[in-house]
Design a protein around this motif. Structure first.
Motif, PDB file in Angstrom:
ATOM      1  N   VAL A   1       0.841  -1.196   0.000  1.00  0.00           N
ATOM      2  CA  VAL A   1       0.000   0.000   0.000  1.00  0.00           C
ATOM      3  C   VAL A   1       0.878   1.248   0.000  1.00  0.00           C
ATOM      4  O   VAL A   1       2.051   1.207   0.381  1.00  0.00           O
ATOM      5  N   ASN A   2       0.297   2.358  -0.440  1.00  0.00           N
ATOM      6  CA  ASN A   2       0.921   3.672  -0.322  1.00  0.00           C
ATOM      7  C   ASN A   2       0.434   4.284   0.985  1.00  0.00           C
ATOM      8  O   ASN A   2      -0.759   4.533   1.150  1.00  0.00           O
ATOM      9  N   LEU A   3       1.339   4.502   1.913  1.00  0.00           N
ATOM     10  CA  LEU A   3       0.939   4.973   3.239  1.00  0.00           C
ATOM     11  C   LEU A   3       0.276   6.349   3.196  1.00  0.00           C
ATOM     12  O   LEU A   3      -0.526   6.683   4.077  1.00  0.00           O
ATOM     13  N   ASN A   4       0.586   7.155   2.186  1.00  0.00           N
ATOM     14  CA  ASN A   4      -0.062   8.462   2.059  1.00  0.00           C
ATOM     15  C   ASN A   4      -1.545   8.335   1.715  1.00  0.00           C
ATOM     16  O   ASN A   4      -2.318   9.271   1.947  1.00  0.00           O
ATOM     17  N   ASP A   5      -1.932   7.187   1.142  1.00  0.00           N
ATOM     18  CA  ASP A   5      -3.322   7.000   0.717  1.00  0.00           C
ATOM     19  C   ASP A   5      -4.214   6.456   1.827  1.00  0.00           C
ATOM     20  O   ASP A   5      -5.434   6.375   1.662  1.00  0.00           O
ATOM     21  N   ILE A   6      -3.627   6.052   2.942  1.00  0.00           N
ATOM     22  CA  ILE A   6      -4.389   5.452   4.034  1.00  0.00           C
ATOM     23  C   ILE A   6      -4.784   6.541   5.042  1.00  0.00           C
ATOM     24  O   ILE A   6      -3.930   7.314   5.482  1.00  0.00           O
ATOM     25  N   PRO A   7      -6.058   6.630   5.410  1.00  0.00           N
ATOM     26  CA  PRO A   7      -6.434   7.596   6.454  1.00  0.00           C
ATOM     27  C   PRO A   7      -5.636   7.331   7.730  1.00  0.00           C
ATOM     28  O   PRO A   7      -5.514   6.189   8.175  1.00  0.00           O
ATOM     29  N   HIS A   8      -5.066   8.378   8.301  1.00  0.00           N
ATOM     30  CA  HIS A   8      -4.197   8.203   9.462  1.00  0.00           C
ATOM     31  C   HIS A   8      -4.237   9.438  10.349  1.00  0.00           C
ATOM     32  O   HIS A   8      -4.738  10.498   9.951  1.00  0.00           O
ATOM     33  N   THR A   9      -3.709   9.283  11.540  1.00  0.00           N
ATOM     34  CA  THR A   9      -3.552  10.394  12.482  1.00  0.00           C
ATOM     35  C   THR A   9      -2.067  10.635  12.673  1.00  0.00           C
ATOM     36  O   THR A   9      -1.318   9.705  12.993  1.00  0.00           O
ATOM     37  N   ARG A  10      -1.638  11.867  12.479  1.00  0.00           N
ATOM     38  CA  ARG A  10      -0.212  12.192  12.552  1.00  0.00           C
ATOM     39  C   ARG A  10       0.124  12.832  13.905  1.00  0.00           C
ATOM     40  O   ARG A  10      -0.528  13.768  14.353  1.00  0.00           O
ATOM     41  N   TRP A  11       1.153  12.301  14.540  1.00  0.00           N
ATOM     42  CA  TRP A  11       1.639  12.781  15.828  1.00  0.00           C
ATOM     43  C   TRP A  11       3.027  13.381  15.613  1.00  0.00           C
ATOM     44  O   TRP A  11       3.988  12.667  15.347  1.00  0.00           O
ATOM     45  N   THR A  12       3.117  14.713  15.694  1.00  0.00           N
ATOM     46  CA  THR A  12       4.384  15.393  15.461  1.00  0.00           C
ATOM     47  C   THR A  12       5.144  15.539  16.770  1.00  0.00           C
ATOM     48  O   THR A  12       4.572  15.883  17.801  1.00  0.00           O
ATOM     49  N   CYS A  13       6.439  15.280  16.704  1.00  0.00           N
ATOM     50  CA  CYS A  13       7.268  15.227  17.907  1.00  0.00           C
ATOM     51  C   CYS A  13       8.315  16.341  17.867  1.00  0.00           C
ATOM     52  O   CYS A  13       9.055  16.466  16.890  1.00  0.00           O
ATOM     53  N   SER A  14       8.374  17.133  18.917  1.00  0.00           N
ATOM     54  CA  SER A  14       9.391  18.184  19.048  1.00  0.00           C
ATOM     55  C   SER A  14      10.092  18.028  20.391  1.00  0.00           C
ATOM     56  O   SER A  14       9.857  18.797  21.336  1.00  0.00           O
ATOM     57  N   PRO A  15      10.952  17.018  20.548  1.00  0.00           N
ATOM     58  CA  PRO A  15      11.611  16.784  21.834  1.00  0.00           C
ATOM     59  C   PRO A  15      12.605  17.888  22.160  1.00  0.00           C
ATOM     60  O   PRO A  15      13.167  18.516  21.244  1.00  0.00           O
ATOM     61  N   PRO A  16      12.835  18.152  23.437  1.00  0.00           N
ATOM     62  CA  PRO A  16      13.832  19.155  23.810  1.00  0.00           C
ATOM     63  C   PRO A  16      15.227  18.712  23.398  1.00  0.00           C
ATOM     64  O   PRO A  16      15.478  17.519  23.184  1.00  0.00           O
ATOM     65  N   PRO A  17      16.167  19.659  23.257  1.00  0.00           N
ATOM     66  CA  PRO A  17      17.538  19.308  22.867  1.00  0.00           C
ATOM     67  C   PRO A  17      18.127  18.255  23.808  1.00  0.00           C
ATOM     68  O   PRO A  17      17.879  18.273  25.009  1.00  0.00           O
ATOM     69  N   GLY A  18      18.894  17.346  23.235  1.00  0.00           N
ATOM     70  CA  GLY A  18      19.550  16.322  24.037  1.00  0.00           C
ATOM     71  C   GLY A  18      18.719  15.093  24.297  1.00  0.00           C
ATOM     72  O   GLY A  18      19.154  14.178  24.996  1.00  0.00           O
TER      73      GLY A  18
END
Length: 211
Positions: free
Chosen positions: A164-181
């Motif tokens: 499958v093409n993962l872009n074509d599958i309905p999904h929920t995106r979890w964006t991660c911005s961890p602190p430095p280190g």
């Protein structure tokens, strides 16, 4: 025995490297890049850092393992680290590694990612979750498998290969911005990627967590 939840877990280790270790790692990598002239042919291409850099990262992993084993109790070791360098316009498309051969030993149960440098804008790491059956294979553990009975295995899916093409599958995106280190550890059956870098540079070190 490896439980399926380990391959779907997420954990972070703050202060993975000390300030002195980060400085030394950066210096070692900069010297290696200057000496070799390495430039990635594509954003997903990695370079194996020299032994002094591996030693710094492996020492940090030994310190981190007790905390990591809360989410990944089967974890015992890691593979050699790879270095990735993303410039403006670079991105990592959504993909999922899977466990590979469920009968192989040792087993890859998670990925470990440490951002040595974050972009000024863009370049965020993300995880995609979904309920689509198409992501999952029909492979099941054998009687002598290291995996618990009933474990399910995803297909290995890249931007170019997979059912499958993962872009074509309905999904929920979890964006991660961890602190430095901070290092981020995520199960090997989780879909993930990196958003386009719009300004600056992402310098990332990645390895497999093994059981």
């Amino acid at each position: 025995m490896i439980h399926m939840t380990e391959t779907l877990a997420v954990q972070t280790i703050e202060d993975f490297l000390t300030a002195a270790e980060t400085t030394q790692l950066t210096k070692t990598l900069d010297e290696h890049l200057a000496a070799t002239g390495w430039i990635p042919a594509r954003p997903s291409e990695g370079m194996t850092p020299p032994e002094p850099a591996q030693a710094i990262l492996n020492a940090a992993m030994r310190r981190a393992l007790p905390a990591l084993r809360r989410a990944f109790p089967s974890a015992t070791a890691t593979d050699p680290w790879l270095y990735h360098d993303l410039k403006p316009g670079d991105k990592i498309r959504p993909h999922v590694h899977g466990v590979g051969d469920p009968q192989a030993r040792p087993q890859r149960i998670a990925r470990v990612a440490f951002n040595l440098q974050d972009a000024e804008s863009g370049g965020d790491f993300y995880l995609d979750t979904c309920s689509a059956d198409a992501v999952w294979s029909d492979v099941t553990p054998t009687v002598d498998s290291d995996y618990a009975p009933g474990t399910r295995f995803v297909h290995e899916i890249t931007a170019r290969t997979g059912p499958v093409n993962l872009n074509d599958i309905p999904h929920t995106r979890w964006t991660c911005s961890p602190p430095p280190g901070t290092t981020v550890v995520y199960g090997t059956q989780l879909v993930h990627g990196v958003l386009p870098v719009t300004q600056g540079r992402v310098r990332k070190l990645i390895t497999n967590l093994l059981a």
